[in-house]
Design an enzyme around this catalytic site. Sequence first.
Site, PDB file in Angstrom:
ATOM      1  N   ASP A 111       0.882  -1.155   0.000  1.00  0.00           N
ATOM      2  CA  ASP A 111       0.000   0.000   0.000  1.00  0.00           C
ATOM      3  C   ASP A 111       0.931   1.219   0.000  1.00  0.00           C
ATOM      4  O   ASP A 111       2.125   1.122   0.308  1.00  0.00           O
ATOM      5  CB  ASP A 111      -0.961   0.004   1.184  1.00  0.00           C
ATOM      6  CG  ASP A 111      -2.171   0.882   0.893  1.00  0.00           C
ATOM      7  OD1 ASP A 111      -2.073   1.777   0.031  1.00  0.00           O
ATOM      8  OD2 ASP A 111      -3.214   0.687   1.531  1.00  0.00           O
TER       9      ASP A 111
HETATM   10  C1  BGC Z   1      -4.964   3.186  -0.207  1.00  0.00           C
HETATM   11  C2  BGC Z   1      -4.961   2.189  -1.338  1.00  0.00           C
HETATM   12  C3  BGC Z   1      -4.807   2.925  -2.637  1.00  0.00           C
HETATM   13  C4  BGC Z   1      -3.499   3.717  -2.584  1.00  0.00           C
HETATM   14  C5  BGC Z   1      -3.213   4.508  -3.845  1.00  0.00           C
HETATM   15  C6  BGC Z   1      -3.743   4.099  -0.252  1.00  0.00           C
HETATM   16  O1  BGC Z   1      -3.857   5.118   0.680  1.00  0.00           O
HETATM   17  O2  BGC Z   1      -5.011   2.504   1.032  1.00  0.00           O
HETATM   18  O3  BGC Z   1      -6.142   1.429  -1.330  1.00  0.00           O
HETATM   19  O4  BGC Z   1      -4.831   2.040  -3.710  1.00  0.00           O
HETATM   20  O5  BGC Z   1      -3.570   4.635  -1.524  1.00  0.00           O
HETATM   21  O6  BGC Z   1      -4.067   5.580  -3.975  1.00  0.00           O
END
Ligand code: BGC
Length: 737
Positions: free
Chosen positions: A264
């Site tokens: 993530d």
């Molecule tokens: C989220 C993810 C997301 C990523 C990119 C993170 O803060 O938890 O689900 O895909 O950001 O935007």
Amino acid sequence: MNLFVKAVIAFSALTISVQQTSAQVYLDDTAAIEDRVDDALSRMTAEEKVALLHAYGKFASSGVPRLGIPQLMMSDGPHGVRAEINWNDWKYAGWTCDSATAFPALTALAATWNPELSALYGKSVGEEARYRGKDVLLGPGVNIYRTPLNGRNFEYMGEDPCLASVMVVPYIQELQKNGVAACVKHFALNNQEQWRGEVDVNVSDRALYEIYLPAFMAAVQQGGAWSIMGAYNKYQGEHACHNHRLLVDILRGEWGFDGAVITDWGGAHDTGEAALNGLDIEMGSYTNGLTSESKFGYDDYYLAGPYLAGLRDGIYPDSTLNAKAANVLRLIFRTSMNRNKPYGALASPEHYNAAKAIADEAVVLMKNSGILPLDTAAQDMKILVVGENAIRNLNEGGGSSDLKVKDMFTPLESLQKRFGNVTYAKGYISGRPRYGKEDIIPQPVLDSLRNEAVGLARKADVVIYIGGLNKNGFQDCESTDRREYNLPWQQDMLISELAAANPNIIVANISGNAYAMPWLDQVPAVVQSWYLGTMIGESMADVLTGKVNPSGHLPFSFPARLEDLRAHSAGAISYPGVTDADGSNPRQEYTDDIFVGYRGLERDSISPLMPFGHGLSYTTFEFGEPSLSQSVLTEGGNVTLTVPVSNIGRRAGAEVVQVYVADGHSSVPRPVKELKAFSKVYLNPGQTKTLHFDIDPSMLAYFDESTHSWKVEPGRFDLLIGSSSTDIRATLPLNYR
Ligand code: BGC
């Protein structure tokens, strides 16, 4: 010939001879993928391999430019393709060609209980991703719904591992036919947003394997997901993005995952763990990898410079580098370097139809004492619509799943189209969708909006209330949890006063989460709608007017009170966790263990406000006498359960037949019953169809921690066949020997 010309000729001869003796297998898309991976690896330097393993833009990781191996372009996900974001900061790029279709949120997809719609969803969103040149779509999300306070439940598929597992597979399969990888998220145990970056989750193996892992396993083994996203939280003291047990032992060891593990954004915290514990690509929220913005600093990522230095110093074996680079190359060959992928399409009529079809089947009729459907022929009927969600763009906000839509049909517009004579009052306001923040609405403003709406309600024939939650901070929104189980902005008071002013009130709430309903007995009809995307108004209006016969069923329970759930009754240690005195070191115990959602409510004999699996129709279904091909099941065998279902009402409609298993003789505590199979059946008035379910021993098993395996104890089980977890129409005994 001068010396320079001679040198050029000699050099080109050398180049030609290199090309002749070494066939570029990695470019040959007829060659086996593992041969291509090996060939590409053999041509790459250590620096080039390391470059594959971390971001070099907000949503991109590098390829190998010298070899013509393209980068990976990623995008959120999961409800549509997010608008283009600047290369190196979080602002939207302001493009004019990136408006997409907003598909219904995954909660809504789960509420259809229809895997064919999941396939249509994956296909359609995959085509949009392809058109936009994306290689990896960051979704779908299958974290289990543990508490209604989790701000991100709307991005997931409910509280039941069977439902989520069945629904996630076709999405992935159809998405990936576009040469776009699914990135299943967030692996694992990301079941709340509060302290999501740090909270250390302690959960039993039994709950892990029975509740939290099955949908991920289905995504990997049946869906064939090409990538998976590590979660922000910790498990057993290690961050999930480089967690040995989750990634090395379970994901690759037990499940045989051959795709790439992506963090993530900002989820990596340690080079050693990242090197050794199965992480492949480190993405980041900021250019220094974590917490603050610096200049172009992707080289400082844990899996960039520090990893390369460790490799050079012999701290990390080269085998870790080759394994990671191989996983990323495999992902590249499957996506960005796949020459056979389709071109895709964006915001096309087909995609709007797909979004509408999914939304139509997602809306859940929770209560109806006969007021619905509304008759569109009654054009002189004075309709009052109340509620901010009737006019709000609910595709905006919520965090990373935010979408820039080309079109959006609001519920108010769609109702006006059907009835003409519609007045509108807001009733309340909520402020702007702001990530991690909320606007405080002054009490006099709420009072005057409420009074205005209640005054208008007295003069109307019918009131349609369209409120619920929205995607503001502390509502259905990433990074924060909800603060309360009740509806915000004093909607409970508003609904009660509206109902007192006009008993012909239909409450049609939009949310991705359950909420309290202190006004339930005061209103004749309740409709649960979701973040349905582009077509939200059209689907809601068609359900309210009966053009669409509702067939959605709840993918999670609505408890009467938060404390009815074991996640909450055990206090802070269970949710949201506890910290040291200085606020550091957040940690929690999943004391609810396997008793999540209806599993806990039933075990504690607590009636829900609305049960898991519940959903009414404008017609009536009758379940005939079910039968089993044999009453004894043995190891390795299976039996067929047959259930006739008839539509005995006057409208065509669809019923969801749910099969639960009860184990009354277990030596370990088990839920009263657990969903193990389901099927959605479409029936014309007077029509009967017979459904067949394969029942095998895995459906009777529990996870035995002592042997780390699934176990079925011989004896009597019951198969319960119903229309919801509490509306069981028939029970059949099944003996396991
Ligand atoms: C989220 C993810 C997301 C990523 C990119 C993170 O803060 O938890 O689900 O895909 O950001 O935007």
